[in-house]
Structure formats: C-alpha cells, structure tokens
Motif scaffolding. Structure first.
Motif, PDB file in Angstrom:
ATOM      1  N   ASP A   1       0.816  -1.213   0.000  1.00  9.47           N
ATOM      2  CA  ASP A   1       0.000   0.000   0.000  1.00  9.47           C
ATOM      3  C   ASP A   1       0.851   1.266   0.000  1.00  9.47           C
ATOM      4  OD1 ASP A   1      -2.496  -1.034  -0.251  1.00  9.47           O
ATOM      5  OD2 ASP A   1      -2.988  -0.974   1.872  1.00  9.47           O
TER       6      ASP A   1
ATOM      7  N   LEU B   1      -7.306   1.130  -5.350  1.00  5.43           N
ATOM      8  CA  LEU B   1      -6.548   0.453  -4.291  1.00  5.43           C
ATOM      9  C   LEU B   1      -6.948  -1.015  -4.183  1.00  5.43           C
ATOM     10  CD1 LEU B   1      -6.408   3.163  -1.498  1.00  5.43           C
ATOM     11  CD2 LEU B   1      -4.518   2.304  -2.869  1.00  5.43           C
ATOM     12  N   ALA B   2      -8.237  -1.298  -4.348  1.00  5.62           N
ATOM     13  CA  ALA B   2      -8.700  -2.692  -4.305  1.00  5.62           C
ATOM     14  C   ALA B   2      -8.056  -3.491  -5.435  1.00  5.62           C
ATOM     15  CB  ALA B   2     -10.223  -2.748  -4.394  1.00  5.62           C
TER      16      ALA B   2
ATOM     17  N   ARG C   1      -4.377  -4.068  -4.529  1.00  4.75           N
ATOM     18  CA  ARG C   1      -4.188  -5.160  -3.554  1.00  4.75           C
ATOM     19  C   ARG C   1      -4.436  -6.522  -4.191  1.00  4.75           C
ATOM     20  NH1 ARG C   1      -7.523  -1.787  -0.452  1.00  4.75           N
ATOM     21  NH2 ARG C   1      -6.280  -0.320   0.730  1.00  4.75           N
TER      22      ARG C   1
ATOM     23  N   THR D   1     -13.403  -6.221  -2.397  1.00  2.00           N
ATOM     24  CA  THR D   1     -13.068  -4.813  -2.196  1.00  2.00           C
ATOM     25  C   THR D   1     -12.827  -4.484  -0.728  1.00  2.00           C
ATOM     26  OG1 THR D   1     -15.414  -4.233  -2.077  1.00  2.00           O
ATOM     27  CG2 THR D   1     -14.338  -4.053  -4.238  1.00  2.00           C
TER      28      THR D   1
ATOM     29  N   PRO E   1     -10.602  -4.050   2.234  1.00  2.56           N
ATOM     30  CA  PRO E   1      -9.150  -3.919   2.418  1.00  2.56           C
ATOM     31  C   PRO E   1      -8.587  -4.843   3.489  1.00  2.56           C
ATOM     32  CG  PRO E   1     -10.280  -1.893   3.054  1.00  2.56           C
ATOM     33  CD  PRO E   1     -11.310  -2.804   2.487  1.00  2.56           C
TER      34      PRO E   1
ATOM     35  N   GLN F   1      -8.322  -8.296   1.878  1.00  3.36           N
ATOM     36  CA  GLN F   1      -7.226  -8.280   0.908  1.00  3.36           C
ATOM     37  C   GLN F   1      -5.869  -8.270   1.600  1.00  3.36           C
ATOM     38  OE1 GLN F   1      -8.566  -4.827  -1.298  1.00  3.36           O
ATOM     39  NE2 GLN F   1      -8.895  -6.126  -3.083  1.00  3.36           N
TER      40      GLN F   1
END
Length: 100
Positions: free
Chosen positions: A29, A41-42, A45, A72, A74, A77
C-alpha cells in the motif's frame, strides 16, 4: 555466487525468499499512488495477491481469480496478501482464521 540467487528458485521457502515476500507484501500500500481511489486500491491489492501467488507458483483457477478480483474489503485483501506468502494452495488462502 550472488546473495539473491535463492530468489531464482521460487517456492523453496528459503529465509531470503520469505523475508523478501513479506517485506514486499507489507509495503504494497505504501507504493500505491497517493491519489488512488478506493476501487484502484482494491485492484492494486488484488494484483499483490496475484503476484505473490504467481511467484510462489500456486495454481489459481478462474473462479479463484474472480473471487480475488471482486473483493473490495481492504482487511480481507491485506490478510490474503499476508497469507499468500506462506500458503500451500488457494484453499489455504481463503480459509477463515479460527484463532480469533
């Protein structure tokens, strides 16, 4: 012989390989673009999960790919990225932890 030669043998679980993968996953990240949207961001990851599984030569089915790509959350993930470093199969990746 170079120090990093063990990285040419992925999946051997050498100390060097495991530390490299762990450091790479922990900092994933941090290298994401600062203005990235939650959706970006999803995807970022999910790509991290795919990259670790690929480096470890763990077979991923189409349905597993869809599950990873569609997630999705976080927290889930992040857990998958950490788990991918040590798991032996995608089933291990998806197994819910029971240690509370």
């Amino acid at each position: 012989m170079p120090f990093f030669v063990s990285s040419r043998l992925p999946g051997r679980r050498t100390l060097v390989e495991m530390r490299c993968l762990q450091g790479w996953a922990d900092g994933w990240d941090e290298v994401a673009p600062p203005d990235a949207t939650p959706g970006a961001l999803a995807r970022w990851r999910a790509e991290a999960v795919f990259q670790v599984l690929e480096k470890r030569r763990i077979h991923v089915t189409d349905s597993d790919c869809l599950r990873i790509a569609r997630c999705t959350d976080p927290d889930v993930q992040a857990r998958w990225i950490r788990t991918a470093i040590l798991c032996d199969s995608v089933d291990d990746l998806f197994r819910e932890r029971s240690d509370g």
